[in-house]
Write a protein that holds these residues in place. Structure first.
Motif, PDB file in Angstrom:
ATOM      1  N   ALA A  32       0.831  -1.207   0.000  1.00  0.00           N
ATOM      2  CA  ALA A  32       0.000   0.000   0.000  1.00  0.00           C
ATOM      3  C   ALA A  32       0.863   1.253   0.000  1.00  0.00           C
ATOM      4  O   ALA A  32       0.570   2.237  -0.693  1.00  0.00           O
ATOM      5  CB  ALA A  32      -0.929  -0.003   1.215  1.00  0.00           C
ATOM      6  N   VAL A  33       1.961   1.222   0.760  1.00  0.00           N
ATOM      7  CA  VAL A  33       2.890   2.357   0.776  1.00  0.00           C
ATOM      8  C   VAL A  33       3.640   2.448  -0.551  1.00  0.00           C
ATOM      9  O   VAL A  33       3.762   3.522  -1.150  1.00  0.00           O
ATOM     10  CB  VAL A  33       3.884   2.232   1.947  1.00  0.00           C
ATOM     11  CG1 VAL A  33       4.980   3.299   1.845  1.00  0.00           C
ATOM     12  CG2 VAL A  33       3.162   2.358   3.277  1.00  0.00           C
ATOM     13  N   MET A  34       4.131   1.306  -1.022  1.00  0.00           N
ATOM     14  CA  MET A  34       4.957   1.308  -2.226  1.00  0.00           C
ATOM     15  C   MET A  34       4.149   1.667  -3.475  1.00  0.00           C
ATOM     16  O   MET A  34       4.651   2.355  -4.368  1.00  0.00           O
ATOM     17  CB  MET A  34       5.626  -0.052  -2.397  1.00  0.00           C
ATOM     18  CG  MET A  34       6.551  -0.429  -1.253  1.00  0.00           C
ATOM     19  SD  MET A  34       7.879   0.758  -0.988  1.00  0.00           S
ATOM     20  CE  MET A  34       8.944   0.366  -2.373  1.00  0.00           C
ATOM     21  N   THR A  35       2.899   1.230  -3.544  1.00  0.00           N
ATOM     22  CA  THR A  35       2.066   1.589  -4.695  1.00  0.00           C
ATOM     23  C   THR A  35       1.815   3.089  -4.710  1.00  0.00           C
ATOM     24  O   THR A  35       1.852   3.729  -5.763  1.00  0.00           O
ATOM     25  CB  THR A  35       0.724   0.828  -4.641  1.00  0.00           C
ATOM     26  OG1 THR A  35       0.982  -0.564  -4.520  1.00  0.00           O
ATOM     27  CG2 THR A  35      -0.088   1.073  -5.901  1.00  0.00           C
ATOM     28  N   ARG A  36       1.581   3.658  -3.538  1.00  0.00           N
ATOM     29  CA  ARG A  36       1.363   5.107  -3.444  1.00  0.00           C
ATOM     30  C   ARG A  36       2.630   5.889  -3.761  1.00  0.00           C
ATOM     31  O   ARG A  36       2.566   7.052  -4.157  1.00  0.00           O
ATOM     32  CB  ARG A  36       0.849   5.471  -2.046  1.00  0.00           C
ATOM     33  CG  ARG A  36      -0.600   5.094  -1.819  1.00  0.00           C
ATOM     34  CD  ARG A  36      -0.976   5.120  -0.329  1.00  0.00           C
ATOM     35  NE  ARG A  36      -2.414   4.958  -0.143  1.00  0.00           N
ATOM     36  CZ  ARG A  36      -3.057   3.801  -0.188  1.00  0.00           C
ATOM     37  NH1 ARG A  36      -2.369   2.678  -0.407  1.00  0.00           N
ATOM     38  NH2 ARG A  36      -4.368   3.748  -0.009  1.00  0.00           N
ATOM     39  N   GLY A  37       3.798   5.245  -3.562  1.00  0.00           N
ATOM     40  CA  GLY A  37       5.064   5.915  -3.857  1.00  0.00           C
ATOM     41  C   GLY A  37       5.519   5.743  -5.297  1.00  0.00           C
ATOM     42  O   GLY A  37       6.519   6.353  -5.715  1.00  0.00           O
ATOM     43  N   THR A  38       4.798   4.931  -6.078  1.00  0.00           N
ATOM     44  CA  THR A  38       5.162   4.722  -7.483  1.00  0.00           C
ATOM     45  C   THR A  38       4.817   5.970  -8.296  1.00  0.00           C
ATOM     46  O   THR A  38       3.727   6.521  -8.173  1.00  0.00           O
ATOM     47  CB  THR A  38       4.423   3.493  -8.046  1.00  0.00           C
ATOM     48  OG1 THR A  38       4.742   2.349  -7.237  1.00  0.00           O
ATOM     49  CG2 THR A  38       4.823   3.229  -9.486  1.00  0.00           C
ATOM     50  N   PHE A  39       5.741   6.417  -9.107  1.00  0.00           N
ATOM     51  CA  PHE A  39       5.616   7.665  -9.893  1.00  0.00           C
ATOM     52  C   PHE A  39       5.397   8.882  -8.976  1.00  0.00           C
ATOM     53  O   PHE A  39       4.751   9.848  -9.369  1.00  0.00           O
ATOM     54  CB  PHE A  39       4.475   7.567 -10.914  1.00  0.00           C
ATOM     55  CG  PHE A  39       4.714   6.587 -12.017  1.00  0.00           C
ATOM     56  CD1 PHE A  39       5.738   6.777 -12.934  1.00  0.00           C
ATOM     57  CD2 PHE A  39       3.928   5.442 -12.136  1.00  0.00           C
ATOM     58  CE1 PHE A  39       5.963   5.871 -13.967  1.00  0.00           C
ATOM     59  CE2 PHE A  39       4.143   4.529 -13.159  1.00  0.00           C
ATOM     60  CZ  PHE A  39       5.163   4.740 -14.071  1.00  0.00           C
ATOM     61  N   ALA A  40       5.939   8.815  -7.747  1.00  0.00           N
ATOM     62  CA  ALA A  40       5.784   9.949  -6.819  1.00  0.00           C
ATOM     63  C   ALA A  40       7.013  10.845  -6.812  1.00  0.00           C
ATOM     64  O   ALA A  40       7.122  11.747  -5.985  1.00  0.00           O
ATOM     65  CB  ALA A  40       5.519   9.417  -5.406  1.00  0.00           C
TER      66      ALA A  40
END
Length: 971
Positions: free
Chosen positions: A800-808
Motif C-alpha cells: 500500500a505504501v509502495m504503490t502510493r510511492g510509485t511515480f511519486a
C-alpha cells in the motif's frame, strides 16, 4: 536431473570424483563421451564461461534451459555478444531492503496456494538464499563516547559527558571519556602497555580505548542507535525471523553482524557446493552492488535487481547476453615500495582505459599469484569504476591458502581442489597448459607500477617516490604558484639550528615536522596499515628513531584497524616511533593538528623554512595542516612512517640511508621495507583468521536482541491488518490452476504520458517519504506522525505504501501536466490528482490504464518496484519507442505487456494526444516479436510490436507473470 533430447550426441556424464568415489559431479569435459574436439574447445573457453557452461548442463530442463543454450555457450568464440543465454546461479544474496518484498511475496504465495487447494509447505525458495539485515541502521545519535580528540574537560572519568566543561585545560594524563570499563588514566609514555596487551586476540578485545588500549564497553551511541534500529524495525525483523524458521533454503543474518557484501565474502561463500555428495561450482547473484567482490574468490557473481533475484529464488534463470571476455594478463614483479593500493588503483585505471564496459574481465598471467585475495576482491569490487560486469579470478593455490585460514577444513579443501581440477576450473600458474582465448587481451606489467606521493599543494600533483628529491628541488626553484615556492638559490641550503628538549637539531628546506597516518579510505585495506606496522617493527629493531619534534599520530578508520594492528603485534613498534593512537575520526587532514612546539615554529618562521607534512589522507592544501607548514604530501601509511624516520623529503631512498642504526650502521629503506610475502603471511595468519573466527562466532551466537525476538510458529504468516510495514500483496488475487489466453485491453485511458529516458528512479519509490505524498496521507490516516514515516526502503514490505510511492518522484515530467510533478489527469472527471489517486479512481471505475513513453523507458538501476508498482496501479501495458532491456523483462515478469512503436513512429508522428482511449486485442497464440493492432476512441488504428523475445517470456505473460507461473507449479 539434466534433460537432453533423446538421440542428442551430447548426453551429460555423471562421474565419481577420483579418490572420493562417494562424490558425484557432471563431467562437462566428457559431454557425449571422450570427444577430443569438445575437450579442446573447453580448454580454450575462459574460466568464467566454463562456469556458465557447467550450469547450463546441470540445469538443462528443455524449457527454461535448453540444449541449444549449452551449445551456444560452448560455441562462445563465435556466439559472444550475439545470443542470449540463461544462467541458474547456485544461490542468492539479499540485503534487507530488497529482501523484504521477496519474502513477503513468498509468504503471500503460501497463502494463495493454500486458498487454491494446494499445500503451502511446498512453497520455498528453489535455491539457498541468504538475507543480511544491514540496511536498517540510521544514525539518530552521534558523538559516541570514543571520539577523535581527548576529553577536553578532563576530570573524573565517571562524570557524564555533558557535565564536563570544554573550557578547562587539557590534563597531561588522559582518562577514557566516560568509559567505566577502562583501567584508569595513564600517561602517553606509560611503560605498562606491554606486549602481552597488544597481542590480545581480536575476539577478546571487541573495542579498545584509543588512549589506553584497554578493553571498554560498547559506546553509548552505538547501543542507542542499535536500540532504535530494533524498535523502529521490530515488525520487519520479526517477519525476517519467522521467514528463516518456516522456509527451507532461507537463512537470515541478523542486524549488528555485518554488511551484505562482507558477510557474503567472509562467511556465505562455498566456492564449491556439496549437496548430498553432489558437487557443483558456487555462483551467486545479489541485490547488493558489491556482490562482484566474490569473483576474487573464484565465485562467479554479480549484482541484479529485486525482480531477477526473486525469479532465481522461484527457480528461474537469469538471462544475459553471452558476454565478451577481456583477458587481463598480469606479468612482471611489482616494485617493492608499491602497496596494494598502488597496484589496485593502477590496474583499475588501465582497465578503464581499455574499454571493458559491459564485458566479463578475467585475470591470468604470472603476476596473478602476487595478488592476495584481499587485493583480488578489491579489484573485483571496483567493477563499476571500469564498467565491467564482473572481474573473475579463477581459483588457484593462493585462493586455497586463503580459504584454509578462513576456517575451511583440510578434507573439504582437498575435495574442492580435486573437483575444480576435474572440471577444469582450477588455475595453475606452473601448468604448461595453454591459456584460454579471450575477446581481447589487456596486458599490465606489475613492474610498471611504482609508488607515488601527491603534493606539495594539491592532491592531483603526483610525484613518483624515486623522483621526490629532485621534484622538491624543482619546487624550490619554481615561481610561487600551484607547486613552486620561489626560494632564492643562495638560500636553498640554509640550515637553522634549534634547541628542543635539551638537544640541538637542524632544520632545513624539506624537513618534516608533521607525519600522520590518519582516518581515511586508504586505511581500510589491512595490507597498507600492516605494512606501516611491519616497517615500524623493523625500524625499531634496527635502532632507527623519529626526531621528537615531529608531530606524529595514528588515527585509524575504525576500532577494527586497532584490533588487527594489536593482534599482529606491530602496534607497540608504531608507538615507539611516536605513532600513538589519538582517536577515531578526521584529524590531521582537516587541520585538527596540535600546535608545533614553539621553538620549532619560531625556527621555521625566522629561517623562512619550507617545512613539510606527510599524511595518508586525501587533502593537502597549503597551510591546511599548520600555518607554518607550507608543503604537504599525501603518501601511503608505510611511506609516512619512512619519511618520518628520514626527517626530510629531500632524500633518494635508493641511494641515501634513512638513518643510522645500532653500531653506527647505515639503514636504507630497502632494509626495513616489508616484502609482499611477509605482508600476505601476517595478513592471512593474524588478521584474516581472527576476523573470520570472530564473524563465525557472531553468526552462531546471534545477538541478545535478535535471539529474544518473539515470532509466530505458524506455517502461514499471521498478517496484522493494522501493520504499516508488512502487508499481504494482491499479486495472487486471480490465481487459478490453468492459465488463460491473454485478455484484450479495452478502452484503456493513459495514466501517464512520458518523454524520453524515464528512469527507474522516476518510477520506483525510494528515499524518504514526502509529507505531502499519497504515501504520507496513508500513514497519517494510520495514526503515524511524520517522524515515524521511516523510508520507502524500510516499508517495501507494505504494497500500500509502495504503490502510493510509485511515480511519486517530484522530477517526474508528465506531458499532461507540463511541469515536473508527481501528478496526472483523471480524464473521466477532468481532475488533476496524485498519480496514485487517479489510478485508484480508474480501478474503482473498472477502467484499465496504459502508459505512453518515449525512448529508453526504464533506464537506470534495476528496481523491482519499478515493475510491481505500475502493476498494482492497474497498468496493463506500456507503449514506448524503446526500452531498457532489463526493465522490459521485468515488466513481462510481473504481467505487464511491453509494446513498442514501429521504427520511425511515436505519439507525435501518429497524431496521438494521450487523451484518447486505447483498445488492444491479443491473438489466442502469441509469438515472439509479433505485430499487434491498436485502435483508439478517435478511430485511428496503428500497429505496434509486442516485445516478447522467446517462448518463456510469452508463457510468463500468459500466466500473469513469474510469481503466478511458479505459484501454479505448486498447485
Amino acid at each position: 536431473v539434466c534433460f537432453f533430447p533423446p538421440g542428442s550426441p551430447y548426453q551429460p556424464v555423471i562421474e565419481a570424483l577420483g579418490n572420493y568415489p562417494q562424490k558425484k559431479f557432471y563431467n562437462v569435459s566428457k559431454l557425449g563421451g571422450a570427444n577430443p574436439l569438445l575437450c579442446f574447445t573447453l580448454d580454450t573457453l575462459p574460466y568464467s564461461i566454463r562456469v556458465l557452461f557447467e550450469s547450463s548442463i546441470r540445469n538443462c530442463d528443455g524449457f527454461l534451459v535448453k540444449e541449444t543454450d549449452a551449445m551456444n555457450i560452448l560455441d562462445w568464440k563465435t556466439k559472444q555478444n550475439n545470443v542470449e543465454v540463461p544462467f541458474c546461479p547456485a544461490r542468492v544474496v539479499l540485503q534487507d531492503f530488497t529482501g523484504i518484498p521477496a519474502m513477503v511475496d513468498f509468504a503471500a504465495m503460501r497463502e494463495a496456494v493454500r486458498n487454491a487447494g494446494g499445500d503451502p509447505v511446498k512453497v520455498n525458495p528453489a535455491c539457498p538464499t541468504d538475507l543480511t539485515v544491514d540496511h536498517s541502521l540510521q544514525i539518530d545519535f552521534s558523538k559516541c563516547a570514543i571520539q577523535n580528540a581527548p576529553n577536553p574537560g578532563g576530570g573524573d572519568s565517571q562524570k557524564p559527558m555533558a557535565k564536563l566543561s570544554p573550557l578547562k585545560a587539557q590534563p597531561r594524563k588522559l582518562p577514557c571519556r566516560g568509559q567505566t570499563g577502562c583501567k584508569g588514566p595513564c600517561s602517553a609514555g606509560d611503560s605498562s602497555r606491554n606486549s602481552g596487551q597488544f597481542s590480545a586476540q581480536i575476539e577478546n578485545t571487541p573495542l579498545l580505548c584509543p588512549f589506553h588500549l584497554q578493553p571498554v564497553p560498547e559506546p553509548e551511541t552505538v547501543l542507542k542507535n542499535q536500540e532504535l534500529e530494533f524498535g523502529r524495525n521490530r515488525e520487519r525483523l520479526q517477519f525476517f525471523k519467522w521467514s528463516s524458521k518456516v522456509f527451507k533454503n532461507i537463512s537470515v543474518i541478523p542486524p549488528e553482524t555485518g554488511m551484505a557484501h562482507q558477510v557474503n565474502l567472509e562467511y556465505l561463500s562455498r566456492v564449491v557446493f556439496d549437496v548430498k555428495d553432489f558437487l557443483y561450482p558456487d555462483s551467486v547473484v545479489g541485490t547488493d552492488s558489491h556482490t562482484t567482490m566474490v569473483n576474487g574468490l573464484g565465485i562467479l557473481g554479480w549484482g541484479v535487481g529485486g525482480i531477477e533475484t526473486e525469479a532465481v529464488m522461484l527457480g528461474m534463470p537469469v538471462t544475459l547476453t553471452l558476454p565478451e571476455v577481456a583477458g587481463c594478463e598480469l606479468t612482471g614483479t611489482a616494485s617493492p615500495l608499491a602497496t596494494s593500493i598502488d597496484i589496485v588503483l593502477s590496474i583499475t585505471k588501465q582497465l578503464r582505459q581499455a574499454d571493458v564496459a559491459g564485458k566479463f574481465v578475467e585475470f591470468f598471467g604470472s603476476g596473478v599469484s602476487q595478488l592476495s585475495v584481499a587485493d583480488r576482491t578489491t579489484i573485483a569490487n571496483m567493477c563499476p569504476e571500469y564498467g565491467a560486469i564482473l572481474s573473475f579470478f579463477p581459483v588457484d593455490n593462493v585462493t586455497l591458502k586463503h580459504l584454509k585460514h578462513t576456517g575451511f577444513d583440510e578434507a573439504k579443501l582437498e575435495v574442492m581442489e580435486a573437483y575444480l581440477k576435474a572440471v577444469k576450473l582450477f588455475r595453475n600458474d606452473e601448468s604448461s597448459s595453454r591459456e584460454p582465448e579471450y575477446s581481447q587481451v589487456v596486458q599490465i606489467s606489475l613492474s610498471s607500477i611504482i609508488p607515488y606521493v601527491s603534493g606539495p599543494k594539491r592532491s592531483q600533483d603526483r610525484v613518483a617516490v624515486n623522483n621526490m628529491k629532485s621534484d622538491f628541488q624543482a619546487c624550490l626553484n619554481e615561481k610561487s604558484g600551484v607547486k613552486g615556492f620561489q626560494i632564492a638559490v643562495e638560500k636553498q641550503n640554509d640550515i637553522v639550528p634549534v634547541q628542543y628538549e635539551g638537544n640541538e637539531y637542524k632544520l632545513s628546506h624539506g624537513c618534516i615536522v608533521i607525519a600522520a597516518v590518519i582516518s581515511c579510505t586508504n586505511n581500510c585495506n589491512p595490507s597498507v596499515m600492516l605494512a606501516a606496522g611491519l616497517l615500524a617493527k623493523k625500524a625499531v629493531e634496527a635502532g632507527l628513531v623519529v626526531k621528537p619534534y615531529i608531530r606524529t599520530s595514528l588515527s585509524p578508520g575504525s576500532g577494527m584497524v586497532t584490533h588487527y594492528l594489536s593482534s599482529s603485534g606491530v602496534l607497540p613498534y608504531l608507538s615507539k616511533l611516536g605513532f600513538e593512537i589519538v582517536g577515531y575520526g578526521c584529524s590531521t587532514c582537516v587541520g585538527n593538528t596540535a600546535p608545533l612546539p614553539e621553538a620549532i615554529r619560531n625556527a621555521i618562521k625566522q629561517g623562512e623554512i619550507i617545512a613539510c607534512g606527510v599524511l595518508s589522507g586525501t587533502k593537502n592544501f597549503e597551510g591546511r595542516l599548520c600555518d607554518c607548514v607550507r608543503a604537504n604530501y599525501l603518501a601511503s601509511p608505510p611511506l609516512v612512517v619512512a619519511y618520518a624516520i628520514a626527517g626530510t623529503v629531500r632524500i633518494d631512498f635508493e641511494t641515501e640511508p634513512l638513518g643510522t642504526g645500532f653500531n653506527g650502521k647505515s639503514i636504507y629503506l630497502r632494509d626495513i621495507w616489508p616484502t609482499r610475502r611477509e605482508l600476505h603471511t601476517v595478513e592471512e595468519e593474524c588478521v584474516i583468521s581472527s576476523m573470520f573466527k570472530e564473524l563465525k562466532e557472531k553468526m552462531e551466537k546471534g545477538n541478545k536482541r535478535w535471539n529474544s525476538l518473539e515470532t509466530p510458529e505458524s506455517t502461514l504468516f499471521p498478517w496484522d491488518l493494522k501493520s504499516t510495514y508488512i502487508r499481504c500483496p494482491s499479486f495472487f488475487d486471480k490465481l487459478a490452476k490453468e492459465p488463460v489466453s491473454p485478455q484484450p485491453i479495452e478502452n484503456a485511458h493513459v495514466l501517464l504520458y512520458l518523454g524520453d529516458s524515464v528512469t527507474t528512479d522516476h518510477i520506483s519509490p525510494a528515499g524518504s517519504i514526502a509529507r505531502s505524498s499519497a504515501a504520507a496521507k496513508y500513514l497519517t490516516n494510520k495514526g503515524l506522525t511524520p517522524r515515524e514515516f521511516n523510508s520507502y526502503g524500510a516499508r517495501r514490505g507494505n504494497d500500500a505504501v509502495m504503490t502510493r510511492g510509485t511515480f511519486a518522484n517530484i522530477k517526474l515530467l508528465n506531458k499532461f501536466i507540463g511541469k515536473p510533478a508527481p501528478k496526472t489527469i483523471h480524464f473521466p472527471s477532468g481532475q488533476t490528482l496524485d498519480v496514485f489517486e487517479a489510478a485508484e479512481l480508474y480501478q474503482k471505475e473498472g477502467i484499465p490504464v496504459i502508459i505512453l513513453a518515449g525512448k529508453k523507458y526504464g533506464l537506470g538501476s534495476s528496481r523491482d518496484w519499478a515493475a510491481k508498482g505500475p502493476f498494482l496501479l492497474g497498468v496493463k501495458a506500456v507503449l514506448a519507442e524503446s526500452y531498457e532491456k532489463v526493465h522490459k523483462s521485468q515488466l513481462i515478469g510481473i504481467g505487464i505487456a511491453p509494446l513498442q512503436f514501429l521504427p520511425g513512429e511515436n505519439p507525435s508522428t501518429l497524431g496521438l494526444t494521450g487523451r484518447e482511449q486505447f483498445s488492444i486485442l491479443f491473438p489466442p497464440e502469441l509469438s515472439p516479436g509479433m505485430t499487434l493492432d491498436i485502435k483508439t476512441s478517435t478511430g485511428k488504428v496503428f500497429s505496434v510490436i509486442a516485445l516478447f523475445e522467446n517462448d518463456m517470456e510469452i508463457t510468463l505473460y500468459k500466466y500473469g507473470g513469474s510469481l503466478n507461473f511458479v505459484a501454479r507449479r505448486f498447485l
